[in-house]
Write an enzyme that holds these catalytic residues in place. Structure first.
Site, PDB file in Angstrom:
ATOM      1  N   LYS A  47     -35.166  11.105  -0.623  1.00 36.02           N
ATOM      2  CA  LYS A  47     -34.791   9.826  -1.324  1.00 36.02           C
ATOM      3  C   LYS A  47     -35.574   8.857  -1.149  1.00 36.02           C
ATOM      4  CE  LYS A  47     -30.432   7.715  -1.548  1.00 36.02           C
ATOM      5  NZ  LYS A  47     -30.882   6.969  -1.589  1.00 36.02           N
ATOM      6  N   SER A  48     -35.972   8.272  -0.140  1.00 34.91           N
ATOM      7  CA  SER A  48     -36.149   6.838   0.641  1.00 34.91           C
ATOM      8  C   SER A  48     -38.062   7.114   0.702  1.00 34.91           C
ATOM      9  CB  SER A  48     -36.075   6.463   2.128  1.00 34.91           C
ATOM     10  OG  SER A  48     -35.491   6.788   2.644  1.00 34.91           O
ATOM     11  N   ARG A 105     -23.292  -6.263  -2.954  1.00 36.20           N
ATOM     12  CA  ARG A 105     -24.418  -5.732  -1.876  1.00 36.20           C
ATOM     13  C   ARG A 105     -25.634  -7.094  -1.235  1.00 36.20           C
ATOM     14  NH1 ARG A 105     -27.061   0.308  -1.901  1.00 36.20           N
ATOM     15  NH2 ARG A 105     -27.092  -0.740   0.648  1.00 36.20           N
ATOM     16  N   SER A 162     -34.021  -2.745   8.533  1.00 37.58           N
ATOM     17  CA  SER A 162     -33.273  -1.845   7.522  1.00 37.58           C
ATOM     18  C   SER A 162     -35.377  -1.662   6.855  1.00 37.58           C
ATOM     19  CB  SER A 162     -33.039  -3.217   6.718  1.00 37.58           C
ATOM     20  OG  SER A 162     -33.101  -3.226   5.341  1.00 37.58           O
ATOM     21  N   ASP A 195     -27.875   6.660   7.831  1.00 37.97           N
ATOM     22  CA  ASP A 195     -26.755   7.334   6.053  1.00 37.97           C
ATOM     23  C   ASP A 195     -26.355   8.870   6.823  1.00 37.97           C
ATOM     24  OD1 ASP A 195     -28.045   5.228   4.470  1.00 37.97           O
ATOM     25  OD2 ASP A 195     -29.752   6.368   3.902  1.00 37.97           O
ATOM     26  N   ARG A 221     -18.563   2.176   4.782  1.00 42.31           N
ATOM     27  CA  ARG A 221     -18.535   3.493   4.853  1.00 42.31           C
ATOM     28  C   ARG A 221     -17.844   3.072   6.504  1.00 42.31           C
ATOM     29  NH1 ARG A 221     -24.575   5.282   3.232  1.00 42.31           N
ATOM     30  NH2 ARG A 221     -24.832   5.616   1.039  1.00 42.31           N
TER      31      ARG A 221
END
Ligand code: S3P
Length: 433
Positions: free
Chosen positions: A23-24, A123, A167, A315, A346
């Site tokens: 995905k990234s 977020r 990040s 993740d 999470r």
């Protein structure tokens, strides 16, 4: 599909499965190629809701996409010729779309309006808006989406400083803006966040230099489009790696998975728990390390996950918490406060899921303590979080067969990153269900 799925305990998992594209890397293959003028072919792109959000936003700026056999063609006028989006750039559920595209928007001579779904609206966005403002972009005074970014005054400053959080999204946002700034930038990150942007832009001719935790970007280089072959997503493979490791008699092969060291913490953690994970045929594809992974079932033991392992397994932590729930002994996760600002909180949602399944869990501000045992079937909720839905499926499969099936509410959340998850589960499980 209804939004509830019932998963019975079972297994073993056997066979070979190609997981969908990373995905990234998919987001970056779309965005980086859109910045350059011309055409690029992307093979193995993840076709999921998140990547569609990025494509829809880029289309509004004038980028075209076309499906050609197994490839997606990106055809772009180049960022210097983007036009103002006719509407709001709706990033759906995708933090990667909104944060990376904000960095691009800061280099465009008009206002771009961003928004997303309820989860994305909750977020934190100051982490990207503040550095963009420091570089000279005009930005909305807002903590969260919706917000706007306007680069029409130009970016008079490079970014020079330390990032508060490790990040990949914040770093990439600043790198995209830095390409369009009037002066060079120097970005220092506190931990090894995913480096796909730096790798891809470097291959496209950007003047970008990485020295340990420091990234230097000099603006002005001409970018050339670059075909990308997207490897399988280790974050998708992780669910099968963990399920196979947990269920006795399992033996699976996951060919063509990206094993970039900024992403492969899940393998390190699983091995530290006693899992048999092997990497074969290691190679480089489109500038990314790739391997064929095999996993066999074995007894797992509790471990400690902290420090740099957190960002390289970020993740995968909900699924690793599931592994811990079945391991012998206690597992502690520290330094993971970032989990609280993902698609769901999470730490809270993973703890709630495991607690419902009878696991002893203690929740901390930045982590959790999980006492291993024999989780049992229950009714659990994904809270709209794709990785929670898939982690719950792993827990359901490995759970005590006497305790019955698990009902997973909000199962369609898998569309965000892994639309074929439920059919892949049926393909791998070899108990006739
Ligand atoms: C991503 C970075 C990570 C990760 C997310 C994808 C990326 O987020 O959790 O799923 O593609 O750059 P953060 O940058 O917020 O840690």
């Amino acid at each position: 599909m209804g939004d509830e799925i019932v998963v019975a305990p079972g297994g073993p998992l056997r066979g070979e499965l190609r997981v969908p594209g990373d995905k990234s890397i998919s987001h970056r293959a779309l965005i980086c190629n859109a910045l350059a003028e011309g055409e690029a072919r992307i093979r193995g792109l993840l076709d999921s809701a998140d990547c569609r959000s990025t494509m829809a936003c880029l289309s509004q700026w004038g980028v075209e996409f076309e499906i050609d056999a197994d490839n997606l063609l990106v055809r772009s006028p180049g960022q210097h010729s983007f036009h103002q989006a006719p509407g709001t750039l709706d990033c759906g559920n995708s933090g990667t779309s909104i944060r990376l595209l904000s960095g691009v928007a800061a280099g465009l001579p008009f206002r771009s309006q961003f928004d997303g779904d309820e989860s994305l609206r909750s977020r934190p966005m100051r982490r990207v808006l503040d550095p963009l403002a420091a570089m000279g972009a005009r930005v909305a005074d807002s903590d969260t989406a919706p917000f706007w970014v306007d680069g029409s005054d130009g970016l008079h400053q490079g970014f020079n400083g330390n990032l508060a959080v490790a990040s990949g999204q914040v770093k990439s946002c600043i790198v995209f803006a830095a390409l369009r700034a009037e002066h060079p930038s120097r970005i220092v990150e506190p931990g090894p966040s995913r480096d796909h942007t730096e790798r891809m832009l470097g291959a496209m001719g950007a003047d970008i230099e990485v020295d340990g935790s420091c990234i230097r970007v000099r603006p002005g280089a001409d970018l050339a489009t670059s075909d990308v072959h997207v490897p399988g997503d280790i974050s998708a493979a992780a669910f099968w790696m963990i399920a196979a490791a947990l269920i006795p008699g399992s033996d699976i092969g996951l060919p063509n998975v990206g094993v970039n060291p900024t992403r492969s913490g899940v393998i390190d953690v699983l091995r530290s728990m006693g899992a048999v994970v092997e990497l074969h045929n290691q190679r480089d594809v489109s500038g990314e390390p790739v391997a064929d992974i095999t996993v066999r079932g074995s007894q797992l033991y509790g471990t400690r996950i902290d420090g740099d392992l957190i960002v390289t397994a970020l993740d995968e932590l909900p699924a690793l918490a599931v592994a811990a729930a079945f391991a012998e002994g206690v597992t502690e996760i520290h330094d993971a406060a970032e989990l609280r600002v993902k698609e769901s909180d999470r730490i809270e949602t993973t703890s709630a899921m495991l607690t419902a399944m009878g696991v002893e869990v203690e929740e901390w501000p930045g982590g959790m303590r999980i006492v291993g045992g024999q989780p049992r079937g229950a009714t659990v909720d994904s809270h709209g979080d794709h990785r929670l839905a898939m982690s719950a499926a792993v827990a359901a499969l490995a759970s005590d067969p006497e305790s019955g099936p698990t009902t997973i509410r909000g199962a369609s959340a898998v569309e965000i990153s892994y639309p074929s998850f439920w059919s892949d589960l049926d393909r791998l499980r070899h108990d006739g269900r």
